[in-house]
Design a protein around this motif. Structure first.
Motif, mmCIF file in Angstrom:
data_model
loop_
_atom_site.group_PDB
_atom_site.id
_atom_site.type_symbol
_atom_site.label_atom_id
_atom_site.label_comp_id
_atom_site.label_asym_id
_atom_site.label_seq_id
_atom_site.Cartn_x
_atom_site.Cartn_y
_atom_site.Cartn_z
ATOM 1 N N LEU A 136 0.915 -1.207 -0.037
ATOM 2 C CA LEU A 136 -0.200 0.053 0.331
ATOM 3 C C LEU A 136 0.864 1.190 0.058
ATOM 4 O O LEU A 136 0.330 2.414 -0.662
ATOM 5 N N ILE B 232 -6.158 -3.737 -2.755
ATOM 6 C CA ILE B 232 -5.391 -2.167 -2.229
ATOM 7 C C ILE B 232 -5.939 -1.252 -3.358
ATOM 8 O O ILE B 232 -5.809 -1.799 -4.855
ATOM 9 N N GLN C 80 -7.275 -0.466 1.795
ATOM 10 C CA GLN C 80 -6.504 -1.422 1.588
ATOM 11 C C GLN C 80 -7.794 -2.506 2.706
ATOM 12 O O GLN C 80 -8.574 -1.921 3.461
#
Length: 281
Positions: free
Chosen positions: A10, A120, A135
């Motif tokens: 992420l 994500i 996420q």
């Protein structure tokens, strides 16, 4: 992939989206770019290719084992793609028409798809200096000059009667959308470019629904779906069937709808009787 690897991926996607977006913004501010027309008659610019090069280079350096599927790359066949347990799904610039028209409504999209679902989602809006990200299972957030904070869809006072705010295209006929909305509800409209920015505005409560009628690709919804879902909303095909990722030969989406407050009876509000999915393969 173990869950503890997600935060690193992420952060990687956020960093790369901002880097690509800032490069695109520099081109945008200077107004020095070339525009072309692709085989499907959609526009593309040298800025799209610049962003694509940056994203591909950074992802390949950091995650050489994860394949990349980008709007601006040559696309692997389903025979190859179907074996991917995860992959990056990229739209270097969502809103190329808006970039060319200089409305400021364009964004960089990066998603990680795992087991055919967005895990994500990162969307960077360069002119707005806003980074939206999520996420799966961890919530949705917005980072801007005002700071970082979680985002949620707007909760209507009365899900069955309150005025519904429609995020609507600057380039598409308003009637094409409004004619597919229940006449018994009251609506306001928020003109905005870029599919992903409309989705982000719904995720942060500035609008309630967006219907996209026309050709888009899976890269137009991957990041948005993760962000909107984590903010308490949903994205589905216009007939309310789930969107699919990497499961068909075609990478085109059906017409789709982004919905905020899930207490709203959206299947009554949205009346899309003529839905046809031309890509059932």
């Amino acid at each position: 992939m173990p869950d503890d690897a997600h935060p690193d991926l992420l952060e990687l996607a956020k960093k790369i989206a901002v880097e690509a977006g800032e490069a695109v913004l520099e081109v945008y501010d200077k107004g020095e770019f070339d525009a072309y027309q692709k085989d499907d008659e959609s526009p593309v610019t040298s800025a799209d290719y610049l962003a694509n090069d940056i994203i591909n280079k950074r992802l390949k350096e950091a995650t050489p084992d994860i394949p990349i599927l980008s709007e601006e790359n040559k696309h692997a066949s389903l025979a190859e793609r179907k074996h991917w347990p995860r992959y990056w799904l990229i739209d270097p610039i969502d809103g190329t028409q808006e970039f060319i028209a200089r409305s400021g409504d364009f964004a960089v999209n990066i998603a990680l798809i795992e087991n055919n679902q967005p895990a994500i989602g990162v969307i960077f809006w360069p002119p707005g200096q806003s980074l939206y990200y999520a996420q799966k299972g961890k919530g949705a957030f917005k980072s801007s000059p005002d700071g970082d904070h979680p985002i949620k869809v707007r909760k209507l006072d009365d899900p069955k009667k309150s005025v519904v705010m429609i995020a609507i295209s600057r380039r598409q006929s308003r009637e094409k959308v409004l004619s597919r909305m229940c006449a018994r509800r009251v609506y306001q409209t928020l003109p905005l470019g870029s599919c992903s920015l409309k989705a982000c505005f719904i995720a942060e409560g500035k609008a309630d629904v967006f219907m996209r009628i026309g050709i888009t690709g899976e890269w137009d919804t991957g990041a948005s779906q993760c962000i909107v879902s984590e903010a308490g909303g949903s994205i589905a095909a216009a007939n309310f069937e789930p969107l699919t990722y990497n499961q068909r030969h075609s990478l085109e989406n059906p017409d789709f709808v982004v919905m905020g407050d899930q207490r709203v009876p959206w299947q009554d509000v949205i009346q899309y009787d003529d839905f046809v999915n031309p890509h059932l393969d």
